[in-house]
Every structure is written in C-alpha cells, then in structure tokens.
Design an enzyme around this catalytic site. Structure first.
Site, PDB file in Angstrom:
ATOM      1  N   GLU A 154      10.758  -5.093  15.365  1.00 47.07           N
ATOM      2  CA  GLU A 154       9.535  -5.092  16.181  1.00 47.07           C
ATOM      3  C   GLU A 154       9.160  -6.528  16.543  1.00 47.07           C
ATOM      4  O   GLU A 154       8.071  -7.016  16.196  1.00 47.07           O
ATOM      5  CB  GLU A 154       8.396  -4.387  15.466  1.00 47.07           C
ATOM      6  CG  GLU A 154       8.645  -2.900  15.319  1.00 47.07           C
ATOM      7  CD  GLU A 154       7.399  -2.108  14.938  1.00 47.07           C
ATOM      8  OE1 GLU A 154       6.467  -2.692  14.361  1.00 47.07           O
ATOM      9  OE2 GLU A 154       7.366  -0.897  15.207  1.00 47.07           O
ATOM     10  N   GLU A 311      11.696   4.589  15.179  1.00 48.05           N
ATOM     11  CA  GLU A 311      10.738   4.873  14.105  1.00 48.05           C
ATOM     12  C   GLU A 311       9.648   5.778  14.636  1.00 48.05           C
ATOM     13  O   GLU A 311       9.171   5.593  15.766  1.00 48.05           O
ATOM     14  CB  GLU A 311      10.019   3.596  13.644  1.00 48.05           C
ATOM     15  CG  GLU A 311      10.836   2.594  12.913  1.00 48.05           C
ATOM     16  CD  GLU A 311       9.974   1.377  12.516  1.00 48.05           C
ATOM     17  OE1 GLU A 311       8.750   1.526  12.354  1.00 48.05           O
ATOM     18  OE2 GLU A 311      10.539   0.299  12.399  1.00 48.05           O
TER      19      GLU A 311
HETATM   20  C1  GLA Z   1       6.462  -0.608  12.207  1.00 47.59           C
HETATM   21  C2  GLA Z   1       7.451  -1.408  11.391  1.00 47.59           C
HETATM   22  C3  GLA Z   1       7.758  -0.780  10.070  1.00 47.59           C
HETATM   23  C4  GLA Z   1       6.512  -0.245   9.429  1.00 47.59           C
HETATM   24  C5  GLA Z   1       5.829   0.719  10.379  1.00 47.59           C
HETATM   25  C6  GLA Z   1       4.576   1.331   9.792  1.00 47.59           C
HETATM   26  O1  GLA Z   1       7.022   0.350  12.969  1.00 47.59           O
HETATM   27  O2  GLA Z   1       8.647  -1.628  12.083  1.00 47.59           O
HETATM   28  O3  GLA Z   1       8.344  -1.783   9.262  1.00 47.59           O
HETATM   29  O4  GLA Z   1       5.661  -1.310   9.131  1.00 47.59           O
HETATM   30  O5  GLA Z   1       5.439   0.003  11.510  1.00 47.59           O
HETATM   31  O6  GLA Z   1       3.958   2.207  10.700  1.00 47.59           O
END
Ligand code: GLA
Length: 670
Positions: A154, A311
């Site tokens: 991210e 995710e």
């Molecule tokens: C993001 C991050 C993860 C985690 C999620 C929690 O997507 O990439 O590492 O912190 O948020 O929602």
C-alpha cells in the site's frame, strides 16, 4: 491470463490472503497450512513486513525462516505472492538515519513505532530498500512457488505527502523538469497573487502550513509530484526485481473512499497485474455501492481486463470509529461482487487474527475464536464457490455506460478555499455512481480523455479540473451521437487550477448550451425544490440557457427561477447539465431517463423489492451473469443457463434467495 508482457498465470480464480507467520511460532505454521488447504487457499502473500527479520542488522541477512515457510507452502501446492519486505523500515535504519523519517505539513516528524515511517524522497531509504528487494529477488527470483512479486505494501498509505527538506529538493527538481524556467512556474501557480513570486528555485518549498491559505497551484503540483515520487520508488524496486526474476510484479493499490494521494491512472501501466485493497467503509451512506464503484474503478485501471483483489476483510476492520462485522452471507456477497466486476483473484487481510499489535482487533480468515465460527464456515464456503467459478477467469465485464473519474479533480476540488466545504469531489462521484448502481447498470470508470466510442451514455460528475483536449473528447463524442451528463463544478479550472473564464463549465460550455454566471451553494441540510418535483441539496447556480432546453429549474433557494437541469442538442447527441445534487431517488429518475434515451439496458430484467446487483462477464464461449441479492427476499431474474454454485439449470428465470449470490453460465454468448 492478464494482458502484460509478464502475465500473472493462475488456474482459475486465485483465493488467498496475507500471511504473517513471523507473528507465530513455527509449530503453528503446519496447522495454518492444513487449514489453508481446507479453505481452498492457493495464493499467499508473505514477507510484507519482513525487513527487521530478514536483515536484523545492516547488511546481515537471515533467510532461514522465509526459506522454511516458502518451502512448506510450496510442498502444500500453495503459491506465493512474495513481498519485498520493504513496507516498513527496521529500527536500526531509522536510528542510523533519522533523516528518513517523514515530515508532516506542520514541520513535525513522524517517528518509528508504527509503520511506513519513511520519506518517499529519501535516497538513503530507497537505496536500503532496493538493496533488500534485490537480495530477496536473488534468493527467490526463480523459486517455483513464487507466482507474483508484491512491492512494498500500500505504497503511500501513511506517508504519501512528506514536507521535509529532502522532499523539497526533490520537488524542485520535479518542477524544473516540468516548467523549465521560473517564469513558467510563476505563471502556472499565479504567484502574482499575495506577493508570492519566486526569483530563485531554492526559494520554493513543499507547501507546509502557512498563516493563510496556501497557493492552490503549488498544492496541486505537490500532489502530482508526491504521486510521481512514490511511483518512481515503486519503479526502483520493480526494476531490481525484473532484472533478477521473470515473475510478474505488482503492488496493492488503495482504490478506496478515504485515500486520494496517488493518481493511479499514471501508475497502472507499471503493474504486470493491477491489484487493489478494499475495505467496506461503515462511515458511508451506501458502503456496498462504494465497493462496487471501487471494483469498477480498479477494472478501469486494468484497462477493462482482470485484476486481483489483494486484500479485503472477512469482518470488522480496526481503523474506523465503529468497526462492524459483516452480516450473514456478507463475505460471499462482497467477494463475489468484486469477481462480478472483473477480479480474477480474491484475497483477504489476513490469514490468522493477530493476538498482539495494532491490528489484533482486525478480522481474519481464521478468527481468534477458531474454526467453530460462522466466519470460518463462510470462508470455507467461499473457497468452494471460488473453485467452481474457475471458468469465469479471463472473461471481461460488459458495460454500455462510462463515468469519467480524475484524481487531479479530486485534489483540485478539495483545495483550501472553495465555494462550499459541504461536499467533496467523491461525494459527487458517489452520488452519480449510486444512481447508476441502483438502476442495475454496469459502469466502466475511465480517465479524462479516454476513448468513449464503445459507450452509449457517459456521466461526468464534478470534473472540476479539465484540459481543453480532454473536454473535446467528450463533446466530440456527444456530437457523434452520444448522451452525456455533466454535473456542477465541472470544467471550472484548467490543469494549473486557473479558472476557465467566460462562464463556468469552460470547455464544456458551448456543447451544454448554458451560461453559468455565479455559483450559489446551498446550506447543508436545507433542501431546494425543482420545478419537476425533485428535491436537491448543497448547490445551485445562477445561469441562463443559450441553446439548451430547460428540463427543470430551481423553485426556491438562492437561484430560484434559474435552470437546474438542461438538455442541449449537440450534433447528433444530447448534452445534459445538472446544476445541483438531487436526492437519491430523483438522481435515479434522471439517470433512468438518460439511460432510456441512450438505449442503455441493465444486463437482465429482475423482479424483487430489495437492493441487488447484476453484472455480466463475457468469455469466449459463454457469458456469466452475476446476481448479488442484497435484500432479504428472493429475487427473480430473467435468464437461462446453468447456475455455477448449485449446478442447477435455469430455463427462463433464476430465483436467488435473500442474501445469496448466483452466477449463471449463459451458453450462447449474449
Ligand atoms: C491495509 C494493509 C494491511 C492491513 C489492512 C487492515 O490493507 O495493507 O497491512 O493493515 O490495511 O485493514
């Protein structure tokens, strides 16, 4: 299956998760893998936050644990989505080089102890991170289990805008490259205003907080620079991987309602496969519609092709004010909505719920309460469904409508001084999208200036910043027979945030056949009435038509008597303008009318009372109609074929139980 030089090949639809085995003793790992197999997991992201484990001291590597876990996953036939491990710097790096810490706009640093505590412009951080990525690629670049590279994590989630001196130096280099000379920069930023003119490059800084509002041109360029800087960081890691390994490379985007710092239109081409992270946002009026919007936008970034949901969650997150679990069947509905809208991979954060750390209250595939839980049973059920949907992989979503979306407009709209702070860019976009979504119409989300020739209807919500050539693509497309709807605050400024003069809507003005003289925002919570019986909010404007017909005018409010909805015949097409934000039902009615005029149809006819989604993915031999029933009552949908979850054959009408999802394989490609 994906259209890049290094396609991500996978058998069917990938099903997986983030896995953080370093949080657990090795004796848990075998149980994890056995349960992954039970759930049907076949793609696992590891080593996302691996740095401190892999390189406990500068230049000293320890790959033993990672070797072990990759070996175990490989032996179980589970493919690896391998993180470069660089998402968060280790403590030793920060201690040795505190200058890598990012700086907030008030000039204060952000310290070690959370995550992503690095400045995107720091050469020290970049060098150390690329060195680690290279070491990981040297070790695992041709490991048979490694299916995908996952660069950092991210990128820009917490550190996108850094205001430190290193960032300022890099910003100046970027500006010199863009403008060549200071006169051009002074013109672009309008520094004649408030004695802001620059006479030397070194006078220019990052837009730290000022006593009054900041220069909007500088802010806009700082956003562009920051997005480019993070992209160049991604490229540095990706180059290190690509020169050592043939495995495709990606990073997880955050196409979501609360992150606007990266202009992903400019990032997408660098991804071998586009991947997104998405979490339902309980703060929104309609979180499910926003999920659909994010999925459609991610598909747009993938140029209409398949993408991976890297995710999402099985239940509550931990970062909203109130973190709600999903309702029964919600995991399936949400996951399959992403698949319906083009995802060829569905992964969760994370595999096993953490017992320590900031995310211990974040849901996971394997909850704290273990396998005797509704969440686990639904995860296993989803794995089974994903397996049955294998043949859907590679098919493409069918849409007759496009919506134009722009990160630059998002940035420019949110500037510090504007006519009303009561709404933002995304609210306008969501309102338009929700109207289409509620009508069951499938929408492609495209960039300003994108080719529109395959669409019948195009919606342009609040496209505040527009270049003349981008506007011309739309107006020419309308002239050639299209139906377009432009909404208020569109076409207000050019790429330098300079107002288009001669009447608002600037380069859209002539095609719209209106002359907007003055903005007249409306108090939040105070409705305005329109002459067609509709109610609207937040905005009105004082305009007159030049060549357009008035479809509805303001009955009351600050622009009483002025046009609110207009339609102009432009060439062979129709150019509509909406000068306010109608209530949801009224927006829906307007869009329904335009869709009818444009000949746009929902993918199938549905009979039922509750909310639902219908999306068709088209393959070479068959098409797949996804039906997501958000309501509690059965939904009847006119279609024929074979239902892929139950195996039932459908002669003329599918009955979808309340809360369920059905996918109909329609034999003759429709
Ligand atoms: C993001 C991050 C993860 C985690 C999620 C929690 O997507 O990439 O590492 O912190 O948020 O929602």
């Amino acid at each position: 299956m994906f259209g890049s030089a290094r396609p991500f090949e996978h058998d069917g639809i990938a099903f997986g998760c983030d896995y953080n085995p370093e949080q657990w003793a090795p004796d848990v790992w075998d149980e994890d893998i056995a349960l992954m197999i039970e759930a049907g997991v076949d793609l696992v992201a590891i080593n996302i936050f691996g740095w401190a484990h892999l390189e406990p001291r500068e230049g000293e590597y320890d790959f033993q644990a990672l070797d072990d876990i990759i070996g175990r996953l490989d032996a179980a036939g589970i493919r690896v989505n391998l993180g470069t491990g660089t998402a968060s710097p280790p403590a030793w790096l920060v201690r040795a080089h505190p200058e890598i810490l990012p700086m907030a706009e008030d000039g204060t640093r952000r310290y070690f102890g959370g995550r992503q505590s690095w400045c995107p412009s720091s050469p020290v951080f970049r060098e150390a991170a690329v060195r680690l990525a290279a070491a990981v690629a040297d070790r695992y670049g041709d490991h048979p289990a490694v299916a995908l590279w996952h660069v950092s994590n991210e990128i820009g989630c917490h550190n996108a805008l850094c205001y430190c001196d290193e960032s300022a130096a890099s910003f100046r280099r970027w500006l010199r490259e863009k403008y060549g000379d200071l006169d051009a920069l002074n013109r672009a930023w309008g520094t004649a205003f408030w004695s802001q003119a620059y006479s030397a490059w070194d006078e220019i800084g990052t837009p730290r907080l000022t006593p009054a509002t900041r220069n909007p041109g500088q802010m806009l360029d700082f956003h562009r620079f920051s997005s480019d800087e993070l992209l160049s960081y991604y490229r540095a890691e990706a180059d290190a991987l690509r020169s050592r390994s043939a495995v495709p490379v990606t990073t997880n985007f955050m196409v979501t309602a609360h992150i606007d710092d990266m202009d992903y239109w400019s990032w997408a081409d660098d991804m071998d496969v586009v991947a997104n992270d998405h979490y339902l946002d309980g703060r929104l009026d309609d979180p499910e519609a926003e999920l659909a919007f994010a999925a459609d936008l991610t598909r747009g970034l993938a140029s209409g092709g398949p993408w991976i949901l890297m995710e999402h969650s099985t239940g509550a997150v931990n970062w909203q004010p109130l973190n709600k679990p999903k309702s029964a069947g919600g995991i399936l509905r949400n996951s399959l909505t992403h698949v319906a809208r083009g995802a060829d991979g569905v992964c969760f954060f994370q595999w096993r719920a953490s017992v320590q750390g900031s995310e211990k209250f974040h849901s996971a595939m394997l909850p704290h309460a273990g396998t005797d839980t509704a969440v686990w049973r639904e995860v296993v059920q989803l794995g089974d469904v994903i397996e049955r949907l294998g043949e859907v992989a590679g098919s493409r979503v069918d849409a007759q409508t496009a919506l134009i979306f722009s990160w630059e407009s998002w940035w420019a709209t949110q500037n510090e001084s504007r006519p009303s702070s009561a709404f933002g860019y995304l609210e306008q976009v969501h309102a338009a999208y929700s109207a289409l979504h509620a009508l069951g119409l499938t929408v492609d989300i495209v960039a300003p200036g994108a080719d529109l020739s395959r669409y019948r209807l195009v919606i342009v919500p609040g496209l505040h910043l527009v270049r003349a050539e981008e506007a011309a693509v739309l107006t020419d497309w309308i002239a050639a027979g299209g139906t377009g709807l432009v909404t208020f605050f569109s076409g207000t400024v050019d790429e330098h945030d300079r107002v288009w003069t001669g009447g608002y809507t600037g380069p859209f003005r002539e095609a719209l056949g209106i002359h907007v003289e003055e903005f007249a925002p409306v108090e939040p919570g105070v409705p305005v009435q329109l002459s067609n019986g509709a109610t609207a909010h937040l905005w009105s404007e004082r305009s007159r038509v030049t060549t357009a017909d008035v479809e509805a005018s303001f009955v009351d409010g600050p622009s009483a008597g002025r046009p609110a909805v207009t339609r102009n015949t432009w060439g062979r097409g129709a150019a509509w303008y909406l000068a306010t934000l109608p209530a949801a039902a009224d927006y829906r009615a307007l869009v329904a009318r335009l869709a009818r005029d444009a000949g746009v149809r929902a993918p199938a006819v549905a009979h039922g009372d509750g909310a639902f989604e219908l999306v068709r993915r088209r393959g070479t031999d068959a098409s797949y109609l996804f039906i997501v029933n958000h309501g509690s009552e059965p939904l009847l949908v006119e279609c024929a074929g074979t239902e892929l979850i139950t195996g039932a054959s459908v002669a003329a009408c599918a009955e979808v139980p309340g809360g369920a999802v059905r996918i109909i394989r329609e034999e003759a490609a429709r």
